[in-house]
Design a protein around this motif. Structure first.
Motif, mmCIF file in Angstrom:
data_model
loop_
_atom_site.group_PDB
_atom_site.id
_atom_site.type_symbol
_atom_site.label_atom_id
_atom_site.label_comp_id
_atom_site.label_asym_id
_atom_site.label_seq_id
_atom_site.Cartn_x
_atom_site.Cartn_y
_atom_site.Cartn_z
ATOM 1 N N LEU A 1 0.843 -1.195 0.000
ATOM 2 C CA LEU A 1 0.000 0.000 0.000
ATOM 3 C C LEU A 1 0.874 1.239 0.000
ATOM 4 O O LEU A 1 1.879 1.303 0.723
ATOM 5 C CB LEU A 1 -0.870 0.045 1.258
ATOM 6 C CG LEU A 1 -2.205 -0.673 1.280
ATOM 7 C CD1 LEU A 1 -2.942 -0.329 2.572
ATOM 8 C CD2 LEU A 1 -3.059 -0.311 0.090
ATOM 9 N N THR A 2 0.500 2.227 -0.803
ATOM 10 C CA THR A 2 1.197 3.506 -0.704
ATOM 11 C C THR A 2 0.620 4.329 0.441
ATOM 12 O O THR A 2 1.322 5.105 1.069
ATOM 13 C CB THR A 2 1.073 4.303 -2.014
ATOM 14 O OG1 THR A 2 -0.306 4.491 -2.314
ATOM 15 C CG2 THR A 2 1.735 3.552 -3.162
ATOM 16 N N ARG A 3 -0.676 4.171 0.670
ATOM 17 C CA ARG A 3 -1.336 4.837 1.794
ATOM 18 C C ARG A 3 -2.500 3.977 2.273
ATOM 19 O O ARG A 3 -3.050 3.199 1.501
ATOM 20 C CB ARG A 3 -1.914 6.199 1.371
ATOM 21 C CG ARG A 3 -0.879 7.215 1.063
ATOM 22 C CD ARG A 3 -1.501 8.456 0.474
ATOM 23 N NE ARG A 3 -0.446 9.383 0.103
ATOM 24 C CZ ARG A 3 -0.640 10.504 -0.566
ATOM 25 N NH1 ARG A 3 -1.854 10.847 -0.935
ATOM 26 N NH2 ARG A 3 0.365 11.291 -0.865
ATOM 27 N N TRP A 4 -2.863 4.172 3.522
ATOM 28 C CA TRP A 4 -4.059 3.496 4.027
ATOM 29 C C TRP A 4 -5.293 4.102 3.359
ATOM 30 O O TRP A 4 -5.415 5.326 3.261
ATOM 31 C CB TRP A 4 -4.193 3.727 5.530
ATOM 32 C CG TRP A 4 -3.437 2.794 6.402
ATOM 33 C CD1 TRP A 4 -2.079 2.754 6.582
ATOM 34 C CD2 TRP A 4 -3.978 1.782 7.252
ATOM 35 N NE1 TRP A 4 -1.752 1.786 7.479
ATOM 36 C CE2 TRP A 4 -2.895 1.167 7.924
ATOM 37 C CE3 TRP A 4 -5.267 1.341 7.513
ATOM 38 C CZ2 TRP A 4 -3.082 0.133 8.827
ATOM 39 C CZ3 TRP A 4 -5.442 0.306 8.421
ATOM 40 C CH2 TRP A 4 -4.361 -0.291 9.069
ATOM 41 N N PRO A 5 -6.257 3.287 2.939
ATOM 42 C CA PRO A 5 -7.542 3.842 2.504
ATOM 43 C C PRO A 5 -8.319 4.381 3.700
ATOM 44 O O PRO A 5 -8.077 3.969 4.838
ATOM 45 C CB PRO A 5 -8.252 2.642 1.875
ATOM 46 C CG PRO A 5 -7.554 1.430 2.363
ATOM 47 C CD PRO A 5 -6.180 1.823 2.816
ATOM 48 N N ASN A 6 -9.246 5.278 3.418
ATOM 49 C CA ASN A 6 -10.055 5.894 4.478
ATOM 50 C C ASN A 6 -11.181 4.939 4.865
ATOM 51 O O ASN A 6 -12.330 5.091 4.445
ATOM 52 C CB ASN A 6 -10.616 7.233 3.972
ATOM 53 C CG ASN A 6 -11.433 7.949 5.018
ATOM 54 O OD1 ASN A 6 -11.326 7.676 6.212
ATOM 55 N ND2 ASN A 6 -12.264 8.875 4.577
ATOM 56 N N LEU A 7 -10.853 3.968 5.668
ATOM 57 C CA LEU A 7 -11.749 2.830 5.887
ATOM 58 C C LEU A 7 -12.981 3.147 6.735
ATOM 59 O O LEU A 7 -13.861 2.315 6.868
ATOM 60 C CB LEU A 7 -10.972 1.665 6.499
ATOM 61 C CG LEU A 7 -9.937 1.036 5.555
ATOM 62 C CD1 LEU A 7 -9.104 -0.021 6.270
ATOM 63 C CD2 LEU A 7 -10.618 0.421 4.334
ATOM 64 N N THR A 8 -13.039 4.349 7.315
ATOM 65 C CA THR A 8 -14.280 4.702 8.025
ATOM 66 C C THR A 8 -15.345 5.220 7.075
ATOM 67 O O THR A 8 -16.511 5.327 7.454
ATOM 68 C CB THR A 8 -14.024 5.795 9.092
ATOM 69 O OG1 THR A 8 -13.352 6.887 8.462
ATOM 70 C CG2 THR A 8 -13.188 5.254 10.238
ATOM 71 N N ARG A 9 -14.958 5.561 5.867
ATOM 72 C CA ARG A 9 -15.936 6.147 4.950
ATOM 73 C C ARG A 9 -16.083 5.354 3.647
ATOM 74 O O ARG A 9 -16.809 5.777 2.755
ATOM 75 C CB ARG A 9 -15.538 7.594 4.610
ATOM 76 C CG ARG A 9 -15.560 8.529 5.799
ATOM 77 C CD ARG A 9 -16.974 8.727 6.331
ATOM 78 N NE ARG A 9 -16.989 9.607 7.506
ATOM 79 C CZ ARG A 9 -16.902 9.172 8.760
ATOM 80 N NH1 ARG A 9 -16.814 7.872 9.022
ATOM 81 N NH2 ARG A 9 -16.919 10.028 9.768
ATOM 82 N N MET B 1 -8.947 -4.061 6.847
ATOM 83 C CA MET B 1 -8.063 -3.414 7.803
ATOM 84 C C MET B 1 -6.804 -4.245 8.064
ATOM 85 O O MET B 1 -5.701 -3.720 8.178
ATOM 86 C CB MET B 1 -8.818 -3.157 9.102
ATOM 87 C CG MET B 1 -8.263 -1.950 9.801
ATOM 88 S SD MET B 1 -9.262 -1.320 11.106
ATOM 89 C CE MET B 1 -10.553 -0.437 10.354
#
Lengths: 189, 375
Positions: free
Chosen positions: B266-274, B282
């Motif tokens: 992953l380059t960045r974490w996805p916005n997993l709350t939205r 996760m």
């Protein structure tokens, strides 16, 4: 010994919530806690009065009760830097840090930089997660901007939009922190 | 197990099992334990059992993933009734062998002769089975047709044949021209704003989910004035729509162009709350934020199905958050990024894998916190 003193006394299992004034730390502690949170708010007398009518000058305390009678103590650190001596005390032995940043403040990215730099000596790069609050009031900066600030510091951590009042949001942020600490974590027991 | 599943098993045991099996509610009373390790509860139980049979009990692991503890019997999903019957017979044979070898069986269990182990097959009654299904995602993540596979046996889908690919192309076009783009096909249309990055689908979620699975070749048309935002009445951010479309279209398949033996980070974490949660997003995020892993390796480490990994690949690829390394060639290339481009793509070399059980005490504490907040 009251609940707070007991928590401080047995503080080897603890999670710290930090961030600038008005980021939602007090609310987040209450949202995650299994007990009514212990608050040490007093009337704000300085610039922070512009942000909110009361502000945390010592700490907020909450607790997650585990099976077997063990507890995880949740501390909300005071937002003002003049109380950074508390950050050291509260950071010692912490499992991890939930860093909340208010996207509706004038310079949220500066807030992020300040707190990440302040806590970088206290926590490892996998030991924290960032929750961005008040994005419903201000969409900018977006989460990409937060990631860029963190990447410059070599941190690839979860950055989620959260509402500190929302238990699901705060649980997700805490889950992300736990998985960051150990991706192979078993979901139960 | 829900009532419908329980009834299905009861019916199956009566019709296929010749009354030689019955369902029991408590796992400790069963001779044969069926554990779906693609579920949270299943993984918890298998970990508790340390991946071994308990005395007098045979464990059958059910999973969509080929990786499984070698010493346990295994049933791969999707499984036929015949395959289930076969594995139950194998479990009974193992039970009898264990009994002959002197190991105990649970109370009142194997045949009328109790623990003798010498009962003829027709008298054997395995007070069998506990099955655990992860129903959380089934409403939208039903699996692909496993008969349609790409090269090397990996299930793939071509985004360009679906709405997902059309929206990706429309977004690139809208950003290039700073104009709106209309996506038209036989039944409906979507409008996408190049300025605000929002899309007006006019579809409720269930409809969009169905459309996502339909093959189509929509036409893309530039609309509106350059640099002027479109009035999009019921709009939402295009990133969240792309994520959903990717998940619904993938259904456990890799996007075409991604090799099954590639390694991911992953380059960045996805916005997993939205974003719409995909199974185990996760955990996969945490793993891939630390280092580079192949899909099978990820499935094995996290004890999840390969399909869940592939769905996650499709989802994060839709956000441009994935770095893919081709194995063997040593060359790395960021995937074509339909959603956005941005700085910070350069990554340091893969970090070593996290050491499993390096700190068991801390791991136990974290697991218990996790269990508490998931409760």
């Amino acid at each position: 010994m009251n609940t707070l003193q007991e928590g401080l006394h047995r503080s080897h299992h603890k999670i710290l919530i930090a961030g600038p004034v008005g980021a939602g730390k007090t609310t987040a502690v209450a949202t995650l806690s299994d007990i009514p949170p212990v608050r040490t708010d007093e009337l704000a007398t300085d610039m922070t009065a512009l942000q909110k009518s009361t502000t945390t000058v010592a700490l907020d305390y909450g607790r997650i009760d585990l099976d077997g009678g063990e507890h995880v103590h949740i501390y909300g650190a005071p937002g003002q830097e003049r109380f950074d001596f508390m950050w050291d005390i509260l950071s010692q032995g912490s499992i991890g840090l939930l860093l909340l940043v208010n996207n509706h403040r004038p310079a949220p990215l500066q807030d992020l930089s300040f707190f990440v730099d302040s806590f970088s000596q206290r926590f490892q790069k996998t030991q924290f997660a960032v929750g961005v609050t008040h994005m419903d009031e201000s969409r900018a900066p977006d989460l990409d901007a937060y990631h860029q600030i963190l990447e410059k510091r070599g941190c690839q951590v979860p950055v989620f939009e959260v509402d500190a009042r929302d238990r699901d949001d705060m649980k997700s942020l805490l889950r992300a922190l736990l998985y960051s600490l150990d991706p192979g974590l078993v979901d139960h027991g | 197990m829900d009532a419908n599943t329980a009834y299905s098993y009861e019916f199956f045991f009566r019709r296929m099992g010749g009354e030689r099996y019955r369902l029991v509610p408590r796992e400790e009373d069963a001779n044969v334990l069926l554990i779906d390790v693609d579920s949270l509860e299943g993984r918890r139980i298998i970990h508790q059992r340390e991946f071994r049979d308990r005395p007098g009990q045979v464990t059958v692991v059910i999973s969509a993933n080929l990786s499984h503890p070698e010493q346990l019997l295994f049933l791969r999903k999707p499984s036929s009734s015949a395959a289930l019957m076969e594995v139950l017979e194998a479990a009974l044979t193992r039970l009898v062998s264990d009994a002959v070898a002197g190991r105990q069986t649970p109370a009142g269990s194997l045949g009328q002769g109790g623990n003798s182990g010498s009962a003829p097959q027709k008298e054997r009654v395995a007070s069998a089975a506990m099955a655990l299904e992860d129903t959380r995602f089934n409403h939208y993540l039903f699996r692909h047709d496993s008969n349609r596979q790409g090269e090397g046996g990996t299930a793939v889908f071509d985004p360009d044949l679906y709405l997902y690919g059309a929206v990706s192309r429309a977004l690139a076009l809208a950003r290039e021209h700073r104009q709106g783009v209309e996506i038209n096909w036989e039944l409906s249309s979507l409008s996408l704003c190049g300025v605000s990055g929002r899309i007006d689908s006019g579809m409720v979620e269930s409809v969009m989910r169905s459309v996502a699975l339909t093959r189509m070749k929509p036409a893309l048309t530039l609309i509106g004035e350059p640099g002027k935002a479109l009035p999009l009445a019921r709009s939402e951010p295009v990133d969240t729509v792309l994520w959903r479309l990717a998940v619904w279209t993938s259904r456990g398949r890799l996007p075409a162009g991604v090799q099954g033996d590639a390694r991911f980070r992953l380059t960045r974490w996805p916005n997993l709350t939205r974003l719409l949660p995909t199974p185990h997003a996760m955990r996969i995020s945490a793993l891939w934020a630390r280092g580079e892993y192949g899909a099978e390796e990820t499935a094995q480490r996290l004890m999840i199905s390969l399909g869940d990994v592939y769905s996650f690949v499709a989802a994060v690829q839709s956000q441009g958050l994935l770095r893919v390394s081709a194995t063997g060639a040593q060359a790395t290339a960021a995937l074509a990024e339909p959603a956005r481009s941005g700085p910070g793509q350069a990554r340091e070399p893969a970090t070593p894998a996290p050491e499993a059980g390096a700190n068991r005490k801390m791991g136990g504490l974290l697991s218990r916190i996790l269990a508490r907040i998931l409760a």
